[in-house]
Motif scaffolding. Structure first.
Motif, PDB file in Angstrom:
ATOM      1  N   GLU A  88       0.829  -1.207   0.000  1.00  0.00           N
ATOM      2  CA  GLU A  88       0.000   0.000   0.000  1.00  0.00           C
ATOM      3  C   GLU A  88       0.865   1.260   0.000  1.00  0.00           C
ATOM      4  O   GLU A  88       0.652   2.177  -0.782  1.00  0.00           O
ATOM      5  CB  GLU A  88      -0.917   0.034   1.235  1.00  0.00           C
ATOM      6  N   ASN A 107       1.430   3.878  -3.157  1.00  0.00           N
ATOM      7  CA  ASN A 107       1.112   5.302  -3.048  1.00  0.00           C
ATOM      8  C   ASN A 107       2.280   6.163  -3.503  1.00  0.00           C
ATOM      9  O   ASN A 107       2.094   7.204  -4.130  1.00  0.00           O
ATOM     10  CB  ASN A 107       0.750   5.658  -1.610  1.00  0.00           C
ATOM     11  N   TYR A 148       1.502   8.723  -6.321  1.00  0.00           N
ATOM     12  CA  TYR A 148       1.313  10.130  -5.924  1.00  0.00           C
ATOM     13  C   TYR A 148       2.595  10.938  -5.795  1.00  0.00           C
ATOM     14  O   TYR A 148       2.559  12.152  -5.815  1.00  0.00           O
ATOM     15  CB  TYR A 148       0.533  10.206  -4.608  1.00  0.00           C
ATOM     16  N   GLY A 184      -5.921   2.511   1.152  1.00  0.00           N
ATOM     17  CA  GLY A 184      -4.508   2.207   1.404  1.00  0.00           C
ATOM     18  C   GLY A 184      -4.019   2.715   2.750  1.00  0.00           C
ATOM     19  O   GLY A 184      -3.511   1.949   3.568  1.00  0.00           O
TER      20      GLY A 184
HETATM   21 MG   LIG Z   1      -3.232   3.907  -1.991  1.00  0.00          MG
END
Ligand SMILES: [Mg+2]
Ligand SMILES: Nc1ncnc2c1ncn2[C@@H]1O[C@H](COP(=O)(O)OP(=O)(O)OP(=O)(O)O)[C@@H](O)[C@H]1O
Lengths: 139, 305
Positions: free
Chosen positions: A50, A54, A58, A108
């Protein structure tokens, strides 16, 4: 010229999806070595997945670092996920189930917080995101 | 060149006897016992000034934003400095044998894994050599000619080091890309028609967003082509499921429904299912049917048979 990088801690640079898998495998192997139960190995692997995912989605790139912790006679795994991306302005909202700016499930971060024993997230303005999460071995 | 060096590594795994590849590699760098003997004479100087050079080196690294990110805290820096002192002594007088090569090569793969770029590495090395060379020339004022040849020998060894590290850096990167290509080439996922109206799609490997998109397209094309009314998606062979992957699966299944086919998911292992539930992916969202056998039975039931 020695590596300007930690030698003992396990570090995986996260730049693309393949690195997410490597980090995840590294975590599962470590959990197995420490004698974590199979379900807990899966939890550690999922948490790493997770956080690393990310980072790719991101923040573009960052790293996952794993350390073994010792407390009395039990051991733990500390996951540090670090990036220098845009950061998260509203941490509280990001930790809510279902909040996603990426058109995903938004599970997440809150999910990782649920499956780990300790969870700390920081995102000072301009400094990206650092998440520290710990899972202790059940005794 | 790569063959020379990488095969000398594989040879290093155990048998320390005469190593032709290592000899060839050293010849290429024009590295001889003479160079080693010369730099070894720097042993005293090294012990004397090593720490100072390393201090200057780290001040330089820590002043740089990109480089300093590789250090966590003071304890970490102290630990790395210790390793650096060992490296420093080895640069000056370790035997250039198979185990030396193996050690130097290892650095390249660590760099790749931890994200230390060649620019960061070579730049830092250059700074380091520069400091060292100045100290040597300073200390040996009386014999500048000899000091100069010592520095040249040091540079040869340093270049040898860098070549070894960069070869492994590139090899490690290449490995990662190959692994990725292997995974991608596992696409297209076969779409199998079990009977009229019923499809089976065994999904293998890792389900990242790229592959998930490809899977969705294949599934939809398969449904259209075979006029399927039920699809079994078997993910027994999927390495990792997290919330993003779960999301891809949910989207894929929703797309199948839109096309008029009932999706059935099978092959989620107990542990993965358990961690997904803890993460918060609800069982309804991922309505699964246990193992493949049960999944096919369920799909047949959905077809009304
Ligand atoms: Mg996530
Ligand atoms: N490393 C990061 N840098 C910047 N923003 C982030 C980072 N990690 C998470 N976020 C923000 O927090 C939100 C919530 O993250 P979370 O992982 O919980 O959900 P998601 O990634 O959107 O969906 P899911 O993980 O369920 O696929 C993201 O949508 C994103 O806006």
């Amino acid at each position: 010229m020695q590596v300007p990088a930690p030698l003992d801690a396990m570090v995986q640079a996260i730049r693309r999806d393949a690195d997410v898998i490597s980090a995840r495998q590294m975590g599962r192997a470590l959990a197995e070595d420490l004698g974590f139960s199979r379900p807990d190995q899966a939890l550690v692997a999922t948490a790493i997945s997770e956080l690393a995912r990310n980072i790719v989605v991101y923040a573009d790139h960052g790293e996952i670092e794993l350390t073994t912790l010792q407390q009395g006679d039990r051991q733990g795994i500390r996951i540090i996920a670090r990036d220098h991306g845009p950061g998260i302005a509203d941490l509280e909202r990001a930790l809510c189930d279902g909040f996603s700016t990426g058109n995903s499930l938004g599970l997440g971060l809150p999910g990782t917080r649920r499956i780990m024993d300790e969870f700390d997230i920081r995102s000072p303005p301009g400094e990206g995101v650092t998440i520290i999460a710990v899972k202790w071995q059940l005794r | 060149m790569r063959e020379v060096i990488s095969s000398s590594l594989s040879d290093s795994e155990g048998k320390p006897e005469f190593d032709q590849d290592l000899v060839d590699a050293m010849r290429w760098f024009d590295l001889s016992d003479h160079d080693r003997a010369l730099t070894s004479e720097l042993g005293d100087i090294a012990d004397d000034v090593g720490e100072r050079i390393i201090e200057a080196f780290y001040t330089h690294l820590l002043a740089d934003e990109t480089a300093s990110r590789h250090f966590r805290d003071d304890a970490h820096i102290a630990q790395v400095k210790k390793g650096q002192m060992r490296y420093f002594r080895e640069l000056i007088n370790a035997d250039l044998d198979s185990s030396y090569i193996a050690d130097r090569r290892r650095i390249g793969s660590i760099h790749e894994r931890t994200g230390v770029t060649p620019t960061l590495y070579i730049g830092a090395y250059a700074f380091y050599l520069n400091k060292l060379a100045n100290v040597v020339l300073d200390r040996m004022e009386d014999d500048p000619a000899k000091a100069f040849s010592m520095v040249l020998s040091l540079f040869k060894i340093a270049h040898f080091d860098m070549a070894l590290a960069l070869e492994t850096y590139a090899d490690t990167r290449e490995e990662a890309i190959k692994a990725r290509e292997r995974e991608l080439s596992e696409l297209p996922t076969p779409v199998l028609q079990l009977r009229p109206g019923l499809l089976l799609i065994p999904v293998v490997g890792t389900l990242d967003s790229y592959r998930a998109r490809a899977l969705t397209i294949q599934l939809l094309e398969g449904i259209q082509e075979h006029r399927a009314r039920a699809v079994v998606l078997d993910i027994t062979g999927v390495a990792a499921v997290d919330s993003a992957v779960a999301n891809h699966l949910i989207q894929t299944m929703a797309a199948a429904r839109l096309m008029g086919a009932q999706p059935v998911l099978t092959g989620l292992s107990a542990e993965v299912a358990q961690s997904l539930v803890k993460v918060g992916v609800t069982a309804e969202a991922l309505s699964t049917a246990g193992d493949l056998q049960r999944g096919i039975e369920l799909a047949e039931h959905l077809l009304g048979e």
